[in-house]
Enzyme design. Structure first.
Site, short mmCIF file in Angstrom:
data_model
loop_
_atom_site.label_atom_id
_atom_site.label_comp_id
_atom_site.label_asym_id
_atom_site.label_seq_id
_atom_site.Cartn_x
_atom_site.Cartn_y
_atom_site.Cartn_z
CB ALA A 8 8.92 -2.55 -8.90
CB ALA A 9 7.03 2.85 -8.33
CB ALA A 10 2.10 0.14 -8.76
CB SER A 11 -1.41 3.72 -9.03
OG SER A 11 -2.23 2.54 -8.77
CD GLN A 14 7.87 4.10 -2.82
OE1 GLN A 14 7.43 4.90 -3.82
NE2 GLN A 14 8.74 4.30 -1.94
CB VAL A 15 8.33 -3.20 -4.88
CG1 VAL A 15 9.20 -4.63 -4.26
CG2 VAL A 15 7.10 -3.49 -4.91
CE LYS A 29 1.64 -4.04 -3.57
NZ LYS A 29 0.75 -5.03 -4.31
CG ASP A 164 -1.92 -8.17 -12.80
OD1 ASP A 164 -2.02 -7.81 -13.96
OD2 ASP A 164 -1.51 -7.14 -11.89
#
Length: 179
Positions: A8-11, A14-15, A29, A164
């Site tokens: 998984a990744a976000a701005s 990343q995980v 994370k 969230d």
């Protein structure tokens, strides 16, 4: 063992899936390099725009756009310190421990820091994967009621809630029906 490729990744992070020496699966994370400096630069631009707008508009001055952007910046920077996320996750887990069908992943404090968060790896499907949930023989009404009861408790009883709760953050263990 630490999987090199993130699942998984976000701005900002990343995980990665990892395995502890005792065989326990965890999700790690990891904050992106230079994200704090980049975020501070972006926030400075936003705050500068607010100063310019507030100096040119009485309406903007009345709403204190500078104060609003300052508070926003504080909140964003707080989110980049994973010790805050760790605390809030543990607090949510404590509040949810009496809720049937709800589980908040455990945090590994000794393997976490301001820039790394290690937590229990949860197996499951996204809450929106209704076909997989039905194929597992789970009752969607029960899941919905458990989820709704948890949200109501968080908001109305605890005054502290998951900020969230989108499908990327909510999974159902198809073998147990636990969210």
């Amino acid at each position: 063992y630490f999987e090199e490729q993130p699942f998984a990744a976000a701005s900002t992070a990343q995980v990665h899936k990892a395995t502890l020496a005792d065989g326990t699966l965890v999700a790690v994370k990891v904050q992106r390099p230079d994200i704090i400096a980049k975020t501070k630069a972006d926030l400075a631009i936003i705050q500068n725009v607010a100063r310019v707008l507030q100096g040119r508009s009485k309406t903007v001055a009345q709403i204190d756009l500078i104060g609003i952007t300052r508070q926003f910046a504080i909140g964003v920077m707080d989110e980049l310190d994973y010790r805050n996320e760790s605390y809030h996750t543990r607090r949510l887990a404590d509040n949810m421990k009496t809720m049937p069908g709800i589980h908040v992943p455990a945090i590994y404090l000794d393997l976490s820091s301001a820039r790394v968060l290690t937590e229990e790896f949860v197996v499951g499907v996204k809450l929106t994967k209704t076909q997989a949930i039905e194929a597992a023989g789970l009752d969607r009404d029960v899941l919905a009621n458990n989820f709704l009861a948890a949200i109501i408790k968080q908001i109305l009883v605890d005054g502290f809630f998951h900020a969230d709760p989108h499908p990327g953050n909510l999974f159902v263990d198809t073998s147990t029906g636990v969210i």
